[in-house]
Scaffold this motif. Sequence first.
Motif, PDB file in Angstrom:
ATOM      1  N   UNK A 262       0.818  -1.207   0.000  1.00 36.76           N
ATOM      2  CA  UNK A 262       0.000   0.000   0.000  1.00 36.76           C
ATOM      3  C   UNK A 262       0.853   1.259   0.000  1.00 36.76           C
ATOM      4  N   UNK A 263       1.902   1.265   0.801  1.00 34.62           N
ATOM      5  CA  UNK A 263       2.795   2.429   0.858  1.00 34.62           C
ATOM      6  C   UNK A 263       3.607   2.570  -0.428  1.00 34.62           C
ATOM      7  N   UNK A 264       4.055   1.438  -0.964  1.00 32.07           N
ATOM      8  CA  UNK A 264       4.842   1.487  -2.199  1.00 32.07           C
ATOM      9  C   UNK A 264       4.000   2.027  -3.350  1.00 32.07           C
ATOM     10  N   UNK A 265       2.753   1.557  -3.450  1.00 29.09           N
ATOM     11  CA  UNK A 265       1.866   1.983  -4.540  1.00 29.09           C
ATOM     12  C   UNK A 265       1.662   3.490  -4.515  1.00 29.09           C
ATOM     13  N   UNK A 266       1.525   4.063  -3.320  1.00 27.36           N
ATOM     14  CA  UNK A 266       1.291   5.503  -3.212  1.00 27.36           C
ATOM     15  C   UNK A 266       2.507   6.321  -3.638  1.00 27.36           C
ATOM     16  N   UNK A 267       3.685   5.714  -3.628  1.00 24.81           N
ATOM     17  CA  UNK A 267       4.902   6.443  -3.987  1.00 24.81           C
ATOM     18  C   UNK A 267       5.279   6.289  -5.456  1.00 24.81           C
ATOM     19  N   UNK A 268       4.685   5.311  -6.129  1.00 27.39           N
ATOM     20  CA  UNK A 268       5.050   5.050  -7.518  1.00 27.39           C
ATOM     21  C   UNK A 268       4.385   6.041  -8.458  1.00 27.39           C
ATOM     22  N   UNK A 269       5.136   6.479  -9.461  1.00 28.67           N
ATOM     23  CA  UNK A 269       4.540   7.336 -10.493  1.00 28.67           C
ATOM     24  C   UNK A 269       3.567   6.524 -11.342  1.00 28.67           C
ATOM     25  N   UNK A 270       3.976   5.311 -11.718  1.00 28.79           N
ATOM     26  CA  UNK A 270       3.104   4.393 -12.451  1.00 28.79           C
ATOM     27  C   UNK A 270       2.770   3.222 -11.531  1.00 28.79           C
ATOM     28  N   UNK A 271       1.538   3.201 -11.044  1.00 28.03           N
ATOM     29  CA  UNK A 271       1.138   2.150 -10.100  1.00 28.03           C
ATOM     30  C   UNK A 271       1.270   0.762 -10.724  1.00 28.03           C
ATOM     31  N   UNK A 272       1.023   0.669 -12.020  1.00 20.18           N
ATOM     32  CA  UNK A 272       1.028  -0.634 -12.684  1.00 20.18           C
ATOM     33  C   UNK A 272       2.418  -1.239 -12.805  1.00 20.18           C
ATOM     34  N   UNK A 273       3.465  -0.512 -12.383  1.00 23.86           N
ATOM     35  CA  UNK A 273       4.819  -1.070 -12.427  1.00 23.86           C
ATOM     36  C   UNK A 273       4.942  -2.329 -11.581  1.00 23.86           C
ATOM     37  N   UNK A 274       4.081  -2.470 -10.568  1.00 23.25           N
ATOM     38  CA  UNK A 274       4.139  -3.645  -9.698  1.00 23.25           C
ATOM     39  C   UNK A 274       3.553  -4.894 -10.345  1.00 23.25           C
ATOM     40  N   UNK A 275       2.741  -4.724 -11.374  1.00 22.71           N
ATOM     41  CA  UNK A 275       2.033  -5.872 -11.939  1.00 22.71           C
ATOM     42  C   UNK A 275       2.984  -6.932 -12.475  1.00 22.71           C
ATOM     43  N   UNK A 276       4.015  -6.511 -13.173  1.00 19.43           N
ATOM     44  CA  UNK A 276       4.888  -7.474 -13.856  1.00 19.43           C
ATOM     45  C   UNK A 276       5.659  -8.342 -12.861  1.00 19.43           C
ATOM     46  N   UNK A 277       6.359  -7.759 -11.859  1.00 22.96           N
ATOM     47  CA  UNK A 277       7.021  -8.637 -10.883  1.00 22.96           C
ATOM     48  C   UNK A 277       6.036  -9.450 -10.045  1.00 22.96           C
ATOM     49  N   UNK A 278       4.857  -8.878  -9.748  1.00 25.65           N
ATOM     50  CA  UNK A 278       3.881  -9.614  -8.939  1.00 25.65           C
ATOM     51  C   UNK A 278       3.338 -10.825  -9.694  1.00 25.65           C
TER      52      UNK A 278
END
Length: 393
Positions: A262-278
Motif C-alpha cells: 500500500x505504501x509502495x503503490x502511493x509512492x510510484x509514479x506508475x502504479x502498474x509497475x508492480x504488476x509485472x514482478x507480482x
Amino acid sequence: MGGLGAGLVFPILPALGPQLGISGFMIGLILSANRITRLAFDAPAGHLIDRLGGRGPITFGLLIEGIGILCFSLALRVGPAAGWLLFGRAIFGIGSALLMVGIQATALGVSTRQDRGRKMASVRIAMSLGAPMGMALGGLLAERYSNDTAFLVGAASTFVAAAIAARLIPQVPHSVRVPASHEGLMTRLRALAALPAFPFMATAWGFNLLIFLSVQGVMLATLVLLVQARHIELFGLANQGSAGLAMGVMMGGASLAGLALGRIIDRLHLRSSLLIPALTGLAAGFMVLAFAHGTDMLLVGVLLIGGTFNGVSLPLLALLGDVTPPAAYGRAMGMYQIFGDIGGSLGPMVGIELFLRFGAETVYLALGMLILSSLSAAFWVRRREGVWCGRAG
C-alpha cells in the motif's frame, strides 16, 4: 466483522448436514448460495451506492447478513432445516454484495491519489481475514459449546458491526454521488462502458477474475488434496490441519505484503509497475507447488503466492480509483466484484475435478502458465496508464 459470518458455516455445515438428513449435493448448494445471490446483486449494489453513498447500504448489508445467520439457528429448531439454511445463505449473499461493494467504493471515495494504495490495502486485508477468522471461530465455538452458540455469536457480532458502521463509516460527499434521475441500472452501466478508461476497467475486472480463479478458487480448494496425495505434514498435523496451517501462512504473508505494498503503490509514479514482478512471482509460486513434495517447498510456494497476489489486486484497485469518475465508483466496484465472484465460483468446481483427473503437477503448472500469459496485458496497462490518468485528471 462482516466476514465472520461468511466463514462461520464452513467448519460446521459439512458435519451438521448429515445429522439433519441433508444430502451432500444440498450441502454444497447451501455453501454456494451466498455467492450465487451475490453475483445477482453486485451490480445493483454498486448502482445503489452511487446514488446513496456507502454508509447506509453497508449498514443495511450487515443487518441482512445478521438475519441470514439467524436463519441458521432457526434451522436447528424449525423444519425443514435445509430450507432455512439455504434461505439464510441466500439472504447472506444479498447483504454481502452491499457490504463488499460498499466498503471498497467508499474507500475509493474518501481516498486521494496520495493515500489510495494504503486505504485500499487496509480494506482488502480486512476483507480477506474475515472469512478465515469466521472459520476458526465457528469451529472453536461449535466444538467447545454448540453449533447454535456459534450461529448466535456470529449473528450478534454482525449486528454489532452494523451499529459500528452506522456511526463510523464515512459518508461519501454529495459532490461525488450520482444525482437523482430516472435512468435505470442498465443505462448507467452503458454509460460506464462509454468512459475513456473503460478498456482499463475491463482489464482490471479480468485480472480480478484471474486472482479469484487461481488463488481463492483452485488453490484453496485443492491444497488439502495436495497435502493428502503427497503425504506432507506440518508439525505432525493431519491433512486438514496441515492444509489449514499452510493457508494461514499464505494469508499471513498476504497481509504483511499488503501493508507494505500500500505504501509502495502511493509512492510510484506508475502504479502498474508492480504488476509485472507480482504476476511473475505468483506464477513462480504455483510452479513451486507443482513440484512440492515436502514441507519446505510447500511453505515456499504458499508464501510466494501470498506475498504476490496483492501485488496484482492493490495497484489495479488504486488505479481504478484514479481513472474512474467518483460518481461511478459504486458501479465500477460492483462489476469488479462480479468478476471476482465468477472466478471464485468456477475455481473450486473446475480445480477439484482437474486435480482428481490430472494431478497436482499438471493443474498448478497450467495455472502458472495462465498467469504468465497475462503479462502481455500487464505490459499494455503500464504503457497506457499515463494516458488514462491524464484523461481522468
